[in-house]
Design an enzyme around this catalytic site. Structure first.
Site, PDB file in Angstrom:
ATOM      1  N   HIS A  61      -5.012  -3.028  -9.528  1.00 56.61           N
ATOM      2  CA  HIS A  61      -4.446  -2.896 -10.132  1.00 56.61           C
ATOM      3  C   HIS A  61      -3.697  -1.859 -11.212  1.00 56.61           C
ATOM      4  O   HIS A  61      -3.490  -1.339 -11.367  1.00 56.61           O
ATOM      5  CB  HIS A  61      -4.291  -4.622 -11.211  1.00 56.61           C
ATOM      6  CG  HIS A  61      -4.686  -5.755 -10.509  1.00 56.61           C
ATOM      7  ND1 HIS A  61      -3.296  -6.955 -10.773  1.00 56.61           N
ATOM      8  CD2 HIS A  61      -4.899  -6.329  -9.628  1.00 56.61           C
ATOM      9  CE1 HIS A  61      -3.081  -7.167  -9.816  1.00 56.61           C
ATOM     10  NE2 HIS A  61      -3.829  -7.380  -9.370  1.00 56.61           N
ATOM     11  N   ASP A  94       0.302  -5.638 -16.150  1.00 65.27           N
ATOM     12  CA  ASP A  94       0.590  -6.749 -15.149  1.00 65.27           C
ATOM     13  C   ASP A  94       0.444  -7.869 -15.373  1.00 65.27           C
ATOM     14  O   ASP A  94       1.188  -8.671 -16.272  1.00 65.27           O
ATOM     15  CB  ASP A  94      -1.204  -5.940 -15.549  1.00 65.27           C
ATOM     16  CG  ASP A  94      -1.436  -7.127 -13.949  1.00 65.27           C
ATOM     17  OD1 ASP A  94      -2.123  -6.254 -12.620  1.00 65.27           O
ATOM     18  OD2 ASP A  94      -1.985  -7.944 -13.441  1.00 65.27           O
TER      19      ASP A  94
END
Length: 493
Positions: free
Chosen positions: A18, A125
Site C-alpha cells: 500500500h 488509503d
C-alpha cells in the site's frame, strides 16, 4: 496562481504494498504540477513482521530526496493483539483511529511552518478512511486512493447497500451457492468468489465500516484505467450516491524491471538463464508476499510443471515456522519439499528460486505466462507487460479479481477461481489442487492464442492510458485542478 503551492497529506495503510502504491501516485502528482507538495504520513504496522521492511523502504526513499515529497513516520501506538482473523478485524480500524491524534498534531505543525503552502486536502488509503474526521477538522476535503479495482469498489458499496438499506443477510448469502447480479459486473457473480471476509459477521462488520466511510469522501481515485474496466467505471459514475470516481492507473513501481535491481537482489543468475530462453516460452509462478504452500501442495505443483513440459521459474517460499512470524521465507534447500529427483529432471528446463523480482521477470521477453495469486498490483503488472495470467487466488478480494480477469474480461485462464488460503490457521487449508488441474491450466496459459492476443491489446491500452492525452492522464489532470481550486476557494473566503 503559479506561485501557490497546494499542500497534500497522504496517509497509506500500514503495509509495504500500500505504501509503495501511495508513493507512486504521489510522484505522479508532483511530476505533473510544480505547485503541488506532498507529505506522506507513515503508520507503522500493528505486527512487527513487516515493520522493518517499511522502515527500510522509507529510508531508501528519503535518501533519494524525491522533489516535493517528504515522509514522516508517525509514533507507534501499542498494537492490539491480532493473533487470529477475528481479533485482527475487531482491532485494525481502532488501531488506525488511534493515530488520528498524531496526524492532527503533525498537520497542524506543518501548516504553521513559514513558507508552507495552503492545505488542499487529504489523500487516504481505502483502509484509512477514519482520517476523514481529521481532514474535516482542518476544513479540507478527503480523497481516497483505492488500491484495488473498480469492479471490487462497486462490489463493496453494493454489499453495504444490501446490508444497510435492503436488510439482506450478506453472511448467509456469501455462504450460499448461488449467483448475484452486482452493478459493477456485467455477468452474475458466483457467491463462491465473494470477498472471503464476508463469510462471518465479524468480517461483514469490518467491511461495512470502510464502505460507509467511502461515501463521505469527495472523490475516489482507483488504480485502474477506463479501457480495462469500462463497465465498472461507468456503473459507478452513473450512481449519484457514490462520490466521483477517477481511474488513475495503472499506478506501478516499475523500477524493479532493470537487470541491475535484480542483480543487487541476488537474482542475476535467473535473468541470465532467461536471456538464453526462447521468446514467451517460460511460465513464472509467483504468489505474492504471503504466498506459500504445504509440502503436499508443493509436490502437486512440481508434478504439474513436469507434466506440462513448459519451461518455468518458480518462486517457492517456506511457510512461517512459528507463531511469531506470519511471513513466508526462503528455503535453504528447496529439495527438502520437492519430489525426489525433481531438480535433476528439470535442470535446464526450469529454475526454483526463493523471493522473486516479479517485475523484472514479467518484463523479460522470455516470459510468456504468469501463475499468480491475483493481487491487483500483480495483475496490473502482468497486463502492462502483456503477460497472460493463470489464476490461483488465495485471500482477501483475490477470488473476485480472478473472476473479473477470467470470466468478466477474458484476460486470463483459470487454474482455480475459488481457492482460499487461511493465513491465520494454516492447518485449516485442506484443499489440494491436483497436478493434472495445474498441468491443464499451465497448458491453456501458454497455448491460448486468443487470450494472449487480448492481453497484448490491453497492454498497449494500459500504456496509452497514462501517456499524454490518455484517459488516466486526463483524470489526474482533473484531480490536480480540483486541488488547486480548493486553494483558490480558501483564499477567497
Amino acid at each position: 496562481m503559479a506561485s501557490i503551492v497546494a499542500e497534500l497529506v497522504f496517509i497509506p495503510a500500514p503495509g509495504v504494498g500500500h505504501i509503495m502504491s501511495t508513493v507512486e501516485i504521489a510522484k505522479l502528482f508532483v511530476n505533473r504540477d510544480q505547485r503541488l507538495s506532498i507529505t506522506v504520513l507513515v503508520i507503522q504496522p500493528p505486527s512487527s513482521s513487516s515493520g522493518p521492511a517499511i522502515t527500510t523502504y522509507i529510508e531508501s526513499l528519503s535518501k533519494n530526496n524525491i522533489n516535493r515529497i517528504s515522509f514522516i513516520q508517525l509514533p507507534q501506538d501499542e498494537a492490539p493483539p491480532m493473533r487470529d482473523v477475528k481479533s485482527f478485524m475487531t482491532s485494525f480500524n481502532d488501531y488506525i483511529k488511534s493515530h488520528q491524534k498524531y496526524v492532527r498534531n503533525v498537520v497542524a505543525e506543518l501548516m504553521s511552518q513559514p513558507g508552507s503552502g495552503r492545505l488542499a486536502g487529504f489523500v487516504v488509503d481505502m483502509f484509512c478512511t477514519s482520517m476523514i474526521d481529521v481532514a474535516n477538522e482542518f476544513s479540507v476535503p478527503t480523497n481516497v486512493f483505492f488500491t484495488s479495482n473498480a469492479a471490487f469498489l462497486g462490489f463493496k458499496l453494493f454489499v453495504q447497500t444490501l446490508s444497510d438499506y435492503q436488510n439482506q443477510d450478506v453472511v448467509a448469502l456469501t455462504n450460499s451457492d448461488t449467483e448475484v447480479s452486482v452493478p459493477s459486473f456485467v455477468k452474475p457473480v458466483p457467491t463462491k468468489v465473494f470477498w472471503t471476509i464476508l463469510q462471518t459477521r465479524e468480517g461483514l462488520d469490518f467491511a461495512l465500516v470502510f464502505a460507509r466511510k467511502l461515501r463521505e469522501v469527495k472523490a475516489i481515485m482507483v488504480n485502474t484505467f477506463l479501457e480495462l474496466e469500462t463497465h465498472a467505471i461507468e456503473s459507478l459514475s452513473a450512481d449519484v450516491n457514490i462520490p466521483k470516481v477517477y481511474p488513475v492507473g495503472p499506478i506501478l513501481n516499475l523500477e524493479g524491471s532493470s537487470k541491475a535491481v535484480s542483480s543487487s537482489l541476488g537474482n542475476d543468475d535467473v535473468i541470465r538463464w532467461l536471456d538464453s530462453q526462447p521468446t514467451s516460452s517460460v511460465v513464472v509462478l509467483c504468489f505474492g508476499s504471503m504466498g506459500c504452500f504445504d509440502e503436499v501442495q508443493v509436490k502437486e505443483i512440481a508434478r504439474g510443471l513436469e507434466l506440462s513440459g513448459h519451461r518455468f521459474v518458480w518462486s517457492l517460499r517456506r511457510p512461517p515456522s512459528d507463531e511469531t512470524s506470519k511471513v513466508p521465507s526462503d528455503y535453504e534447500d528447496p529439495g527438502v519439499v520437492l519430489p525426489e529427483g525433481f531438480l535433476e529432471r528439470t535442470d535446464g528446463i526450469g529454475k526454483v528460486i526463493g523471493w522473486a523480482p516479479q517485475v523484472a521477470l514479467l518484463a523479460h521477453s522470455a516470459v510468456g505466462g504468469f501463475v499468480s495469486h491475483c493481487g491487483w498490483n500483480s495483475l496490473l503488472e502482468s497486463l502492462w507487460f502483456g503477460v497472460p495470467v493463470a489464476t490461483w487466488p488465495m485471500y482477501a478480494e483475490q477470488q473476485m479479481n480472478a473472476f473479473e480477469m477470467v470470466v468478466e474480461l477474458g484476460l486470463a485462464v483459470e487454474i482455480k477461481l475459488d481457492y482460499e488460503k487461511n493465513l491465520f490457521f494454516p492447518e485449516a487449508n485442506t484443499v489440494v489442487v491436483g497436478a493434472e488441474e495445474i498441468e491443464s491450466g499451465i497448458r491453456r496459459l501458454m497455448e491460448d492464442n486468443e487470450v494472449r492476443r487480448k492481453v497484448k491489446e490491453i497492454s498497449e491500452k494500459s500504456r496509452a492510458a497514462v501517456g499524454e492525452g490518455g484517459s488516466s492522464y486526463a483524470a489526474v489532470g482533473d484531480l490536480i485542478q480540483d486541488f488547486i481550486r480548493n486553494i483558490s476557494l480558501t483564499l477567497s473566503e
